[in-house]
Design a protein around this motif. Structure first.
Motif, PDB file in Angstrom:
ATOM      1  N   GLU A 155      11.393 -29.493  -6.793  1.00 18.10           N
ATOM      2  CA  GLU A 155      10.582 -30.703  -6.753  1.00 18.10           C
ATOM      3  C   GLU A 155       9.708 -30.622  -5.511  1.00 18.10           C
ATOM      4  N   TYR A 156       8.426 -30.916  -5.692  1.00 19.09           N
ATOM      5  CA  TYR A 156       7.489 -30.828  -4.579  1.00 19.09           C
ATOM      6  C   TYR A 156       6.524 -32.012  -4.575  1.00 19.09           C
ATOM      7  N   SER A 157       6.158 -32.435  -3.372  1.00 21.06           N
ATOM      8  CA  SER A 157       5.012 -33.311  -3.137  1.00 21.06           C
ATOM      9  C   SER A 157       3.865 -32.414  -2.676  1.00 21.06           C
ATOM     10  N   ILE A 158       2.617 -32.864  -2.827  1.00 21.19           N
ATOM     11  CA  ILE A 158       1.529 -32.059  -2.259  1.00 21.19           C
ATOM     12  C   ILE A 158       0.950 -32.677  -0.998  1.00 21.19           C
ATOM     13  N   GLY A 159       1.517 -33.762  -0.507  1.00 23.92           N
ATOM     14  CA  GLY A 159       1.018 -34.327   0.744  1.00 23.92           C
ATOM     15  C   GLY A 159       1.362 -35.798   0.852  1.00 23.92           C
ATOM     16  N   ASP A 160       1.064 -36.368   2.008  1.00 23.59           N
ATOM     17  CA  ASP A 160       1.468 -37.746   2.282  1.00 23.59           C
ATOM     18  C   ASP A 160       0.426 -38.759   1.820  1.00 23.59           C
ATOM     19  N   TYR A 161       0.297 -38.899   0.530  1.00 21.23           N
ATOM     20  CA  TYR A 161      -0.574 -39.894  -0.086  1.00 21.23           C
ATOM     21  C   TYR A 161      -0.061 -40.069  -1.496  1.00 21.23           C
ATOM     22  N   VAL A 162      -0.491 -41.145  -2.162  1.00 16.86           N
ATOM     23  CA  VAL A 162       0.051 -41.441  -3.485  1.00 16.86           C
ATOM     24  C   VAL A 162      -0.989 -41.187  -4.573  1.00 16.86           C
ATOM     25  N   LEU A 163      -0.610 -40.405  -5.576  1.00 13.40           N
ATOM     26  CA  LEU A 163      -1.457 -40.156  -6.746  1.00 13.40           C
ATOM     27  C   LEU A 163      -0.903 -40.951  -7.922  1.00 13.40           C
ATOM     28  N   ASN A 164      -1.695 -41.071  -8.973  1.00 10.40           N
ATOM     29  CA  ASN A 164      -1.239 -41.842 -10.137  1.00 10.40           C
ATOM     30  C   ASN A 164      -0.199 -41.106 -10.964  1.00 10.40           C
ATOM     31  N   GLY A 165      -0.150 -39.802 -10.813  1.00 10.18           N
ATOM     32  CA  GLY A 165       0.803 -39.022 -11.594  1.00 10.18           C
ATOM     33  C   GLY A 165       0.809 -37.598 -11.100  1.00 10.18           C
ATOM     34  N   GLY A 166       1.619 -36.771 -11.750  1.00  9.55           N
ATOM     35  CA  GLY A 166       1.810 -35.408 -11.259  1.00  9.55           C
ATOM     36  C   GLY A 166       0.731 -34.415 -11.654  1.00  9.55           C
ATOM     37  N   GLU A 167      -0.219 -34.822 -12.510  1.00 11.41           N
ATOM     38  CA  GLU A 167      -1.169 -33.845 -13.060  1.00 11.41           C
ATOM     39  C   GLU A 167      -2.001 -33.143 -11.979  1.00 11.41           C
ATOM     40  N   VAL A 168      -2.565 -33.914 -11.070  1.00 14.56           N
ATOM     41  CA  VAL A 168      -3.390 -33.302 -10.021  1.00 14.56           C
ATOM     42  C   VAL A 168      -2.513 -32.422  -9.126  1.00 14.56           C
ATOM     43  N   ALA A 169      -1.323 -32.895  -8.831  1.00 13.92           N
ATOM     44  CA  ALA A 169      -0.404 -32.106  -7.998  1.00 13.92           C
ATOM     45  C   ALA A 169      -0.072 -30.776  -8.683  1.00 13.92           C
ATOM     46  N   VAL A 170       0.144 -30.816  -9.990  1.00 14.11           N
ATOM     47  CA  VAL A 170       0.458 -29.581 -10.713  1.00 14.11           C
ATOM     48  C   VAL A 170      -0.756 -28.647 -10.725  1.00 14.11           C
ATOM     49  N   PHE A 228       9.006 -29.889 -10.782  1.00 11.39           N
ATOM     50  CA  PHE A 228       8.675 -31.295 -11.012  1.00 11.39           C
ATOM     51  C   PHE A 228       7.922 -31.857  -9.809  1.00 11.39           C
ATOM     52  N   PRO A 229       6.681 -32.307 -10.017  1.00 14.63           N
ATOM     53  CA  PRO A 229       5.972 -32.969  -8.912  1.00 14.63           C
ATOM     54  C   PRO A 229       6.633 -34.299  -8.599  1.00 14.63           C
ATOM     55  N   ASN A 230       6.801 -34.571  -7.303  1.00 15.57           N
ATOM     56  CA  ASN A 230       7.492 -35.794  -6.896  1.00 15.57           C
ATOM     57  C   ASN A 230       7.019 -36.155  -5.493  1.00 15.57           C
ATOM     58  N   PRO A 231       6.343 -37.309  -5.330  1.00 16.71           N
ATOM     59  CA  PRO A 231       5.810 -37.661  -4.001  1.00 16.71           C
ATOM     60  C   PRO A 231       6.900 -37.803  -2.942  1.00 16.71           C
ATOM     61  N   SER A 232       8.163 -37.934  -3.360  1.00 17.91           N
ATOM     62  CA  SER A 232       9.255 -38.089  -2.387  1.00 17.91           C
ATOM     63  C   SER A 232      10.000 -36.786  -2.130  1.00 17.91           C
TER      64      SER A 232
HETATM   65 CL1  6GU Z   1       3.744 -34.523  -6.603  1.00 20.77          CL
HETATM   66  N1  6GU Z   1       2.987 -36.932  -7.306  1.00 20.77           N
HETATM   67  C1  6GU Z   1       2.380 -38.117  -7.083  1.00 20.77           C
HETATM   68  N2  6GU Z   1       2.383 -39.055  -8.032  1.00 20.77           N
HETATM   69  N3  6GU Z   1       1.783 -38.428  -5.933  1.00 20.77           N
HETATM   70  C2  6GU Z   1       1.784 -37.468  -4.991  1.00 20.77           C
HETATM   71  C3  6GU Z   1       2.382 -36.220  -5.167  1.00 20.77           C
HETATM   72  C4  6GU Z   1       2.990 -35.980  -6.362  1.00 20.77           C
HETATM   73  N4  6GU Z   1       2.217 -35.494  -4.045  1.00 20.77           N
HETATM   74  C5  6GU Z   1       1.543 -36.278  -3.221  1.00 20.77           C
HETATM   75  N5  6GU Z   1       1.277 -37.469  -3.778  1.00 20.77           N
END
Ligand code: 6GU
Length: 278
Positions: free
Chosen positions: A148-163, A99-103
């Motif tokens: 659960e993973y984030s891909i970096g310290d920024y906010v995306l609109n959803g998990g699609e790009v992260a996935v 599950f992509p999760n920015p936190s």
């Molecule tokens: Cl996994 N999701 C969203 N919404 N924002 C992100 C992220 C994931 N990783 C970095 N930013």
């Protein structure tokens, strides 16, 4: 490897048919199932989200829609309670749920390597303020490997790009995916104990008045290796001191130590330490 991806924007994943990933599918190395989460809704509006309990902005993705979807993809019957989920520990499954999760912790090359050994990956893309927090716990209780993973310290609109990022980093490590295995091992974060890679040059040797470093033209392989190693140490020291701090001093040769000392590192003990402290 089988990869299922669930999203409310499944068209996002049309890119998977392009380039090397398209070829990997043709070769049968990886097979994708792309699913629209709304196919598991039962109401006329096909709603997948609701307001957060406790108040606050945005919407949260409903656990029951997700669970029906994930149960189907896992080929399991729905369970009535977390107690039943706990009792189901050790289910026969090689599936890993991601599950992509920015936190969450940051996804790294090490994680990509681990995922590349799985038989079945299921990625659930959250949108809005994310998915109900009980969802990962529910599947972990059943004995599934849930990440659960984030891909970096920024906010995306959803998990699609992260996935997309995680799928690309993972699938290229599958055996047979890349023609040239050495090029994987030489890359940043995987070879050379995780040092950033040296810069690369191609012909012409002089272009718009700029020449490639002379040593690279010398044909002297030991000197070339040393030059590249020094550049890797310099780049990493300047840009990613955290990677230098993780190096194993016993694996550094005399010239590594000399350069790192010049760059302001103390190179005795288990790991390099910065002279100025950080
Ligand atoms: Cl996994 N999701 C969203 N919404 N924002 C992100 C992220 C994931 N990783 C970095 N930013």
């Amino acid at each position: 490897m089988r990869i299922d991806i669930v999203s409310v924007f499944p068209e996002y994943f049309n890119v998977l048919d392009l380039s090397l990933l398209g070829k990997a599918q043709d070769k049968g190395l990886v097979e994708f199932g792309i699913h629209n989460l709304r196919d598991w809704t039962h109401d006329v509006h096909h709603s997948v989200d609701d307001t957060p309990v406790g108040g606050g902005a945005g919407m949260v993705m409903k656990p029951e829609v997700w669970a029906q979807c994930l149960d189907d993809l896992l080929g399991i019957e729905p369970l009535e309670s977390i107690e039943q989920a706990d009792a189901a520990t050790g289910r026969d499954s090689s599936a890993v749920l991601v599950f992509p999760n920015p936190s969450a912790p940051t996804f790294t090359q090490k994680d990509a390597t681990e995922l590349s050994h799985a038989k079945h990956l299921i990625f659930g893309c959250g949108r809005y303020e994310g998915y109900d927090g009980r969802l990962p716990a529910y599947y972990a209780a059943q004995g599934y490997d849930v990440r659960e993973y984030s891909i970096g310290d920024y906010v995306l609109n959803g998990g699609e790009v992260a996935v997309s990022v995680m799928v690309e980093a993972t699938t290229r490590l599958i055996d047979g995916f890349m023609g040239n295995h050495a090029s994987i091992e030489e890359e940043s974060y995987t070879g050379s104990e995780g040092l950033l890679e040296h810069r690369q040059y191609t012909k012409p040797a002089t272009w718009r008045g700029m020449s490639v470093p002379e040593v690279l033209l010398s044909g002297h392989h030991a000197n070339i290796d040393r030059f590249r190693r020094d550049e890797e140490l310099r780049r990493t020291s300047a840009l990613r001191p955290d990677i230098i701090e993780a190096l194993d001093c016993s694996r550094l040769d005399k010239k590594d130590r000399k350069l790192l000392t010049e760059l302001g590192w103390i190179v005795n003990g288990d790991h390099p330490r910065s002279k100025i402290g950080r």
